[in-house]
Scaffold this active site. Sequence first.
Site, PDB file in Angstrom:
ATOM      1  N   ASN A   1      20.087   2.101 -11.905  1.00  0.00           N
ATOM      2  CA  ASN A   1      19.720   1.420 -13.055  1.00  0.00           C
ATOM      3  C   ASN A   1      19.520   2.247 -14.239  1.00  0.00           C
ATOM      4  O   ASN A   1      18.227   3.014 -14.082  1.00  0.00           O
ATOM      5  CB  ASN A   1      18.191   0.612 -12.353  1.00  0.00           C
ATOM      6  CG  ASN A   1      17.800  -0.355 -13.555  1.00  0.00           C
ATOM      7  OD1 ASN A   1      18.168  -0.484 -14.718  1.00  0.00           O
ATOM      8  ND2 ASN A   1      16.469  -0.438 -13.459  1.00  0.00           N
TER       9      ASN A   1
ATOM     10  N   LYS B   1      18.431   1.407 -16.887  1.00  0.00           N
ATOM     11  CA  LYS B   1      17.586   0.727 -17.912  1.00  0.00           C
ATOM     12  C   LYS B   1      17.886   1.127 -19.476  1.00  0.00           C
ATOM     13  O   LYS B   1      19.156   0.941 -19.870  1.00  0.00           O
ATOM     14  CB  LYS B   1      16.171   1.522 -17.877  1.00  0.00           C
ATOM     15  CG  LYS B   1      15.719   1.576 -16.285  1.00  0.00           C
ATOM     16  CD  LYS B   1      14.472   1.902 -16.113  1.00  0.00           C
ATOM     17  CE  LYS B   1      13.989   2.260 -14.562  1.00  0.00           C
ATOM     18  NZ  LYS B   1      12.541   2.217 -14.275  1.00  0.00           N
TER      19      LYS B   1
ATOM     20  N   GLU C   1      10.194  -4.413 -14.341  1.00  0.00           N
ATOM     21  CA  GLU C   1      10.193  -4.389 -15.958  1.00  0.00           C
ATOM     22  C   GLU C   1      10.426  -5.756 -16.663  1.00  0.00           C
ATOM     23  O   GLU C   1       9.782  -5.968 -17.708  1.00  0.00           O
ATOM     24  CB  GLU C   1      10.885  -3.275 -16.582  1.00  0.00           C
ATOM     25  CG  GLU C   1      10.193  -2.020 -15.942  1.00  0.00           C
ATOM     26  CD  GLU C   1      11.164  -0.773 -15.723  1.00  0.00           C
ATOM     27  OE1 GLU C   1      12.686  -0.855 -16.207  1.00  0.00           O
ATOM     28  OE2 GLU C   1      10.830   0.282 -15.067  1.00  0.00           O
TER      29      GLU C   1
ATOM     30  N   GLU D   1      10.707  -2.853  -4.215  1.00  0.00           N
ATOM     31  CA  GLU D   1      10.346  -1.979  -5.598  1.00  0.00           C
ATOM     32  C   GLU D   1       8.835  -2.140  -6.037  1.00  0.00           C
ATOM     33  O   GLU D   1       8.292  -2.878  -6.612  1.00  0.00           O
ATOM     34  CB  GLU D   1      11.187  -2.095  -6.585  1.00  0.00           C
ATOM     35  CG  GLU D   1      12.685  -2.026  -6.684  1.00  0.00           C
ATOM     36  CD  GLU D   1      13.336  -1.288  -7.640  1.00  0.00           C
ATOM     37  OE1 GLU D   1      13.930  -0.459  -7.842  1.00  0.00           O
ATOM     38  OE2 GLU D   1      13.298  -2.090  -8.942  1.00  0.00           O
TER      39      GLU D   1
ATOM     40  N   GLY E   1       9.230   4.689 -11.795  1.00  0.00           N
ATOM     41  CA  GLY E   1       8.853   5.439 -12.930  1.00  0.00           C
ATOM     42  C   GLY E   1       7.760   6.503 -12.977  1.00  0.00           C
ATOM     43  O   GLY E   1       7.397   7.138 -13.781  1.00  0.00           O
TER      44      GLY E   1
ATOM     45  N   SER F   1      10.848   5.747  -7.743  1.00  0.00           N
ATOM     46  CA  SER F   1      10.752   7.228  -7.720  1.00  0.00           C
ATOM     47  C   SER F   1      11.572   7.923  -6.312  1.00  0.00           C
ATOM     48  O   SER F   1      11.103   8.886  -5.763  1.00  0.00           O
ATOM     49  CB  SER F   1       9.166   7.843  -7.431  1.00  0.00           C
ATOM     50  OG  SER F   1       8.591   7.149  -8.691  1.00  0.00           O
TER      51      SER F   1
HETATM   52  C1  PEP Z   1      13.883   1.204 -10.886  1.00  0.00           C
HETATM   53  O1  PEP Z   1      14.155   1.095 -12.075  1.00  0.00           O
HETATM   54  O2  PEP Z   1      14.331   0.227 -10.187  1.00  0.00           O
HETATM   55  C2  PEP Z   1      13.358   2.172 -10.362  1.00  0.00           C
HETATM   56  C3  PEP Z   1      12.820   2.360  -9.217  1.00  0.00           C
HETATM   57  O3  PEP Z   1      12.955   3.437 -11.276  1.00  0.00           O
HETATM   58  P1  PEP Z   1      12.635   4.944 -10.702  1.00  0.00           P
HETATM   59  O4  PEP Z   1      13.495   5.278  -9.684  1.00  0.00           O
HETATM   60  O5  PEP Z   1      12.600   5.638 -12.062  1.00  0.00           O
HETATM   61  O6  PEP Z   1      11.134   4.821 -10.092  1.00  0.00           O
END
Ligand code: PEP
Length: 252
Positions: free
Chosen positions: A10, A12, A98, A168, A174, A214
């Site tokens: 992703n 973003k 998000e 998640e 993040g 993460s």
């Molecule tokens: C995400 O955007 O779905 C995500 C898990 O981000 P990150 O890996 O940066 O934590």
Amino acid sequence: MARKPFIAGNWKMNTTPAEAKALAEGVVGQLKGFAAADVALCPPFVCLETVRGAVQGSPVLLGAQNIHWEASGAYTGEVSAAMLKAVGCQVAIVGHSERRQFFGETDESVRKRLGAALAAGLQAIVCVGETLAEREGGQTKAVVERQVRAALQGLEPAAAERLTVAYEPVWAIGTGRVATPAQAQEVHAQIRGLLAERFGGGAAGAIRIQYGGSVKPDNAKELLGQPDIDGALVGGASLKAGDFVAIVKAAG
Ligand code: PEP
């Protein structure tokens, strides 16, 4: 039931079309000959066309970060399933935290987006997960159950074949703070149980449940080694081809 791992990046709100092309070409190049996991890249809408060119002829799937439930009309800023399919999308993410946190996404709008993606024949990744306050308040199971039940309401059982659920935890996205494999597995097993209630044990056994939050090359293997963790939704680490490919290879 053996489930083929599914790793999605992703991106973003990152990358211009030129940067997206270079990143996608890096991923595709480094994954040449690798078939042990399904892989999707989800760039911003404006990069879909160039990333489509980069993944063409490879097994890497093209994904969108969001989708609207209507076919067309006065919905400024939104993109429909037909538009996504026309630029070659095969996958759509819906209900990312998000979107829920910053853009007013609700369980109801997530349900509508998921329904539209699946009805259009796309694969859909629906995201669920608790905030830090909810985890600390002992609400994790209740929140995840509510989000999963709401998202799946009204879905045709046949659509489950194209469904992926991403667990998640919001506090892990993040932040560099990753759920322990045991914490993640516990919620994944709960989600598998909810899917079994809804679609039956056979279908639930075939649905991939990704972990997101993460995920990095150095923690991927242990997370992906859990019995109900069937892949990863990767944010930050998907912006470096080498890191993303290392995560993909940890799944295979
Ligand atoms: C995400 O955007 O779905 C995500 C898990 O981000 P990150 O890996 O940066 O934590």
